[in-house]
Design a protein around this motif. Structure first.
Motif, PDB file in Angstrom:
ATOM      1  N   HIS A 170       0.797  -1.111   0.215  1.00  0.00           N
ATOM      2  CA  HIS A 170      -0.061   0.028   0.117  1.00  0.00           C
ATOM      3  C   HIS A 170       0.899   1.362   0.081  1.00  0.00           C
ATOM      4  CE1 HIS A 170      -2.985  -2.863   0.748  1.00  0.00           C
ATOM      5  NE2 HIS A 170      -4.091  -1.858   1.051  1.00  0.00           N
ATOM      6  N   THR A 171       2.089   1.276  -0.291  1.00  0.00           N
ATOM      7  CA  THR A 171       3.208   2.288  -0.499  1.00  0.00           C
ATOM      8  C   THR A 171       3.270   2.923  -1.782  1.00  0.00           C
ATOM      9  OG1 THR A 171       4.184   1.883   1.860  1.00  0.00           O
ATOM     10  CG2 THR A 171       5.439   3.106   0.240  1.00  0.00           C
ATOM     11  N   LEU A 172       3.058   3.877  -2.083  1.00  0.00           N
ATOM     12  CA  LEU A 172       3.356   4.644  -3.350  1.00  0.00           C
ATOM     13  C   LEU A 172       4.548   5.193  -3.375  1.00  0.00           C
ATOM     14  CD1 LEU A 172       1.020   6.490  -5.482  1.00  0.00           C
ATOM     15  CD2 LEU A 172       3.439   7.937  -4.743  1.00  0.00           C
ATOM     16  N   GLY A 270      15.428  -1.356   4.621  1.00  0.00           N
ATOM     17  CA  GLY A 270      15.501   0.018   4.385  1.00  0.00           C
ATOM     18  C   GLY A 270      15.649   0.954   5.509  1.00  0.00           C
ATOM     19  N   THR A 271      14.745   0.753   6.397  1.00  0.00           N
ATOM     20  CA  THR A 271      14.719   1.567   7.683  1.00  0.00           C
ATOM     21  C   THR A 271      16.007   1.436   8.438  1.00  0.00           C
ATOM     22  OG1 THR A 271      12.254   1.431   8.054  1.00  0.00           O
ATOM     23  CG2 THR A 271      13.429   1.979   9.816  1.00  0.00           C
ATOM     24  N   GLU A 274      19.147   2.919   6.745  1.00  0.00           N
ATOM     25  CA  GLU A 274      19.313   4.433   7.070  1.00  0.00           C
ATOM     26  C   GLU A 274      19.617   4.930   8.453  1.00  0.00           C
ATOM     27  OE1 GLU A 274      16.118   8.022   6.440  1.00  0.00           O
ATOM     28  OE2 GLU A 274      15.907   6.477   4.786  1.00  0.00           O
ATOM     29  N   ASP A 354       4.762  -0.741  14.347  1.00  0.00           N
ATOM     30  CA  ASP A 354       5.723   0.036  13.507  1.00  0.00           C
ATOM     31  C   ASP A 354       7.285  -0.160  13.832  1.00  0.00           C
ATOM     32  OD1 ASP A 354       6.399   2.222  11.674  1.00  0.00           O
ATOM     33  OD2 ASP A 354       6.594   3.245  13.377  1.00  0.00           O
ATOM     34  N   VAL A 355       7.999  -0.182  12.842  1.00  0.00           N
ATOM     35  CA  VAL A 355       9.432  -0.380  13.388  1.00  0.00           C
ATOM     36  C   VAL A 355      10.127   0.772  13.245  1.00  0.00           C
ATOM     37  CG1 VAL A 355      11.465  -1.660  12.833  1.00  0.00           C
ATOM     38  CG2 VAL A 355       9.172  -2.976  12.969  1.00  0.00           C
TER      39      VAL A 355
ATOM     40  N   GLN B  33       7.265   9.366  -1.103  1.00  0.00           N
ATOM     41  CA  GLN B  33       6.612   8.102  -0.728  1.00  0.00           C
ATOM     42  C   GLN B  33       5.415   8.536  -0.049  1.00  0.00           C
ATOM     43  OE1 GLN B  33       8.026   6.943   3.277  1.00  0.00           O
ATOM     44  NE2 GLN B  33       8.933   5.019   2.216  1.00  0.00           N
ATOM     45  N   ALA B  34       4.403   7.522  -0.139  1.00  0.00           N
ATOM     46  CA  ALA B  34       2.966   7.924   0.815  1.00  0.00           C
ATOM     47  C   ALA B  34       2.567   6.492   0.960  1.00  0.00           C
ATOM     48  CB  ALA B  34       2.139   8.799  -0.377  1.00  0.00           C
ATOM     49  N   PHE B  35       1.969   6.706   2.243  1.00  0.00           N
ATOM     50  CA  PHE B  35       1.205   5.357   2.834  1.00  0.00           C
ATOM     51  C   PHE B  35       0.306   5.692   3.722  1.00  0.00           C
ATOM     52  CE2 PHE B  35       3.856   4.522   6.678  1.00  0.00           C
ATOM     53  CZ  PHE B  35       5.021   5.216   6.202  1.00  0.00           C
ATOM     54  N   PRO B  36      -0.697   4.939   3.741  1.00  0.00           N
ATOM     55  CA  PRO B  36      -1.900   5.106   4.831  1.00  0.00           C
ATOM     56  C   PRO B  36      -1.408   4.503   6.138  1.00  0.00           C
ATOM     57  CG  PRO B  36      -2.696   3.414   3.505  1.00  0.00           C
ATOM     58  CD  PRO B  36      -1.246   3.779   2.977  1.00  0.00           C
ATOM     59  N   ILE B  58      13.916   7.377  -0.968  1.00  0.00           N
ATOM     60  CA  ILE B  58      13.540   7.255   0.590  1.00  0.00           C
ATOM     61  C   ILE B  58      13.631   5.696   0.969  1.00  0.00           C
ATOM     62  CG2 ILE B  58      11.745   7.828   2.114  1.00  0.00           C
ATOM     63  CD1 ILE B  58      10.874   9.874  -0.219  1.00  0.00           C
ATOM     64  N   ARG B  59      14.401   5.410   1.692  1.00  0.00           N
ATOM     65  CA  ARG B  59      14.505   4.116   2.248  1.00  0.00           C
ATOM     66  C   ARG B  59      13.648   3.608   3.735  1.00  0.00           C
ATOM     67  NH1 ARG B  59      20.699   3.444   2.287  1.00  0.00           N
ATOM     68  NH2 ARG B  59      20.576   5.529   3.146  1.00  0.00           N
ATOM     69  N   ARG B  60      13.441   4.609   4.552  1.00  0.00           N
ATOM     70  CA  ARG B  60      12.825   4.296   5.824  1.00  0.00           C
ATOM     71  C   ARG B  60      11.344   4.041   5.345  1.00  0.00           C
ATOM     72  NH1 ARG B  60      13.168  10.018   8.552  1.00  0.00           N
ATOM     73  NH2 ARG B  60      15.194  10.165   8.187  1.00  0.00           N
ATOM     74  N   ARG B  61      10.733   3.247   6.286  1.00  0.00           N
ATOM     75  CA  ARG B  61       9.409   2.864   6.048  1.00  0.00           C
ATOM     76  C   ARG B  61       8.683   2.911   7.134  1.00  0.00           C
ATOM     77  NH1 ARG B  61       8.735   1.258   1.079  1.00  0.00           N
ATOM     78  NH2 ARG B  61      10.657   0.927  -0.073  1.00  0.00           N
ATOM     79  N   CYS B  62       9.227   3.565   8.332  1.00  0.00           N
ATOM     80  CA  CYS B  62       8.482   3.600   9.669  1.00  0.00           C
ATOM     81  C   CYS B  62       7.260   4.921   9.436  1.00  0.00           C
ATOM     82  CB  CYS B  62       9.469   4.137  10.719  1.00  0.00           C
ATOM     83  SG  CYS B  62      10.710   5.255  10.167  1.00  0.00           S
ATOM     84  N   GLN B  63       6.316   4.894  10.512  1.00  0.00           N
ATOM     85  CA  GLN B  63       5.538   5.990  10.085  1.00  0.00           C
ATOM     86  C   GLN B  63       6.099   7.195  10.665  1.00  0.00           C
ATOM     87  OE1 GLN B  63       2.246   4.930  12.840  1.00  0.00           O
ATOM     88  NE2 GLN B  63       1.692   2.880  11.909  1.00  0.00           N
TER      89      GLN B  63
END
Lengths: 390, 191
Positions: A170-172, A270-271, A274, A354-355, B33-36, B58-63
């Motif tokens: 669900h990530t664009l 990825g997180t 970084e 969330d991580v 990058q966009a996500f709900p 953009i590599r981070r995926r945290c909120q």
């Protein structure tokens, strides 16, 4: 072509570029958008394929199995309870050596009910005899999907492409969609030698007596072991065509002389990467991202872990009563080294927790405090536990 | 890296707003990058979405926990726990409201701008969907991306009269806020 796409949309387009002749699936969160997008591509006339709507995941997998047996390139996708409802068929697909591709939009397994991401679903079927490849981002999901068809058809084994639900689906994000000519040059049309053909009658899925069952299992195991080289080859050839590296069996980043490494799989990479770069040189550590979980890349892992003093395995599932799943396998593989690193093992991000970027310093602090030497859940909040469990 | 959090209610086009903003960044040559926030969305329920914009992948995926900017599609959400969490003092908060910023409570210490986005959308689109107007105002306030990038992102989803009305809405909404008021706010949340 470079585009900004939702993960599910990108995966659907990648599947479409591989020209499946049969797609069969049953909707389940968070896989739904993949199938919706494929359905749209078929309705818009962009993909010529038989789209079979079914009443359950069991049927979806069965239709895909039958389609491959008849010689068609087939695809399906699911998540969580859907993967488990498919489980019996998944073993059959693999045991019959049917080359098809399934996207697992990774999600926690009930109960308690959770629609959010972890990797318990694909881990639950790790022994089904499928190749399992885990993707760190949506570019890898696109490239791995294309490679998966090639690997499956070359090995005559099914491939499960594991993509973290929501976090990727669900990530664009901005990614490079391959051109149709690139995929055509990489993926020849599917010609299945064992396809069901009325002119050359053949039985599939018959009863096998104890006289032959052991040898069948041996061959299946051997085929998966041999798939290691084919996964690497497919990745290298796709790299030549696309210019992109999707990680082979595993990939590494960070200082080569670091004595500590973190091993993980999926979208946490990825997180972490970084966070590790931002943390500076104070505590040098490198990252190992496992892409192939089946076949398990023992040798590549041993090579990657030479000279390490500490290896921290971070995974998004667990085997209750035992501990880490990936961690146990990593420990077993590394026991063959003369001087294996000390392995620490944590689960994190279960059921969609969330991580954050702080995961990295927290992980190092936890290890320094002696946690994870057996197995621990890193982001457990003890204040939420009932008094008797705290 | 600029991190933005968008709060709204199910059915207000919250995720679409996030996707449009990230797509607009891409159209302007950046990474987006966009996500709900992955709730089990229902119409009317509070929802959130996250956007990151950077010149690099953009590599981070945290909120997004410490957003530089907040876009709030319904002023009543200011009373919902968590909406203002992690917002640094002085951060820009764009709120869909027919009232002046001074009339709003709970937002002391933030740089609040209001826009009657629902009314504008009802007038111009014929539908009370505030997201496009808010995005246009946000781009005008920050100067982060040209309005043309937002129009290009919309053109991937709409055409004909709907696109034309949205373009008109963008012009109207952008003109209602002080251009460049937030152009110096640059906040990249590090580890």
């Amino acid at each position: 072509m470079r585009q900004a796409l939702e993960g599910s949309q990108a995966i659907a387009r990648a599947v479409s570029l591989c020209k499946p002749q049969v797609v069969s699936a049953y909707p389940i969160t968070p896989q739904t958008h993949i199938v919706e997008n494929l359905s749209r591509l078929v309705a818009d006339g962009e993909l010529e394929c038989e789209l079979v709507s079914v009443e359950s995941e069991f049927s979806a997998a069965s239709v895909a199995l039958g389609a491959v047996a008849a010689g068609s390139r087939a695809y399906t996708a699911s998540s969580s309870q859907g993967i488990l409802l498919m489980a019996e068929v998944l073993f059959n697909i693999a045991g019959l050596r049917m080359p098809l591709v399934l996207t697992c939009a990774n999600r926690a397994v009930s109960a308690p009910l959770s629609i959010w991401n972890d990797q318990q679903d694909s881990m639950a079927v790790r022994d089904a005899g499928w190749i399992q490849l885990y993707c760190a981002d949506n570019q890898e999901a696109v490239d791995t999907t294309i490679q998966a068809f090639r690997i499956a058809e070359q090995c005559e084994l099914p491939v499960m492409v594991c993509v973290d639900g929501f976090t990727l689906t669900h990530t664009l994000e901005v990614l490079e969609m391959p051109e149709p000519e690139q995929v055509d040059a990489f993926l020849p049309p599917f010609r299945f030698a064992r396809r069901l053909d009325p002119d050359k009658p053949l039985s599939v899925g018959t009863l096998v007596s104890p006289e032959y069952f052991t040898e069948t299992r041996h061959d299946h195991h051997q085929a998966l072991r041999d798939a290691t080289d084919i996964i690497v080859q497919a990745q290298q050839e796709w790299l030549t065509i696309s210019g992109r590296d999707s990680g082979g069996l595993l990939r590494q980043s960070g200082p080569a002389d670091a004595r500590t490494a973190i091993l993980t799989l999926g979208s946490i990479a990825g997180t972490l990467e970084e966070a590790m770069e931002a943390h500076g040189t104070g505590a040098p550590a490198r990252l190992i991202v496992l892409r192939a979980f089946r076949p398990f890349p023992d040798q590549a892992l041993r090579d990657a872990c030479q000279g390490l003093e500490r290896l921290i395995v971070l995974e998004r599932a667990l085997s209750p009563g035992a501990g880490g799943i990936v961690g146990s396998e990593v420990r077993a593989a590394l026991s063959a080294l003369d001087r294996p690193p000390r392995v620490f093992n944590f689960a994190v991000g279960l059921g969609g927790r969330d991580v954050p970027l702080e995961i990295y310093p927290r992980l190092l602090d936890a290890v320094d405090a002696g946690r994870g030497s057996d197995f621990d859940i890193l982001d457990l909040d003890p204040s939420k536990l009932p008094a008797e469990d705290a | 890296m600029i991190e933005i959090r968008i709060h709204g209610r199910g059915g207000q086009g919250n995720v679409v707003a996030a996707y449009l903003l990230a797509t607009a960044a891409f159209e302007a040559g950046r990474y987006g990058q966009a996500f709900p926030s992955f709730g089990a969305e229902r119409r009317g329920a509070p929802v959130a979405a996250f956007v990151r914009i950077d010149a690099h992948p953009i590599r981070r995926r945290c909120q997004v926990r410490q957003p530089a900017f907040l876009i709030v599609q319904d002023e009543a959400l200011l009373h919902v726990a968590g909406v203002l969490d992690g917002l640094p003092p002085g951060a820009g908060v764009l709120i869909n409201s027919g009232r002046e910023a001074e009339a709003l409570t709970r937002v002391d210490g933030f740089d609040v701008v209001t826009l009657p986005a629902t009314a504008l959308a009802s007038d111009i689109l014929g539908r009370p969907v505030p997201n496009t107007a808010l995005l246009a105002a946000f781009l005008a306030l920050t100067g982060l991306l040209p309005q043309q990038a937002l129009i290009a992102a919309l053109a991937e989803r709409f055409s004909g009269e709907i696109l034309e009305r949205n373009t008109r809405l963008i012009e109207q909404a952008a003109g209602r806020v002080p251009a460049g008021h937030w152009k110096d706010v640059r906040h990249a949340a590090g580890p």
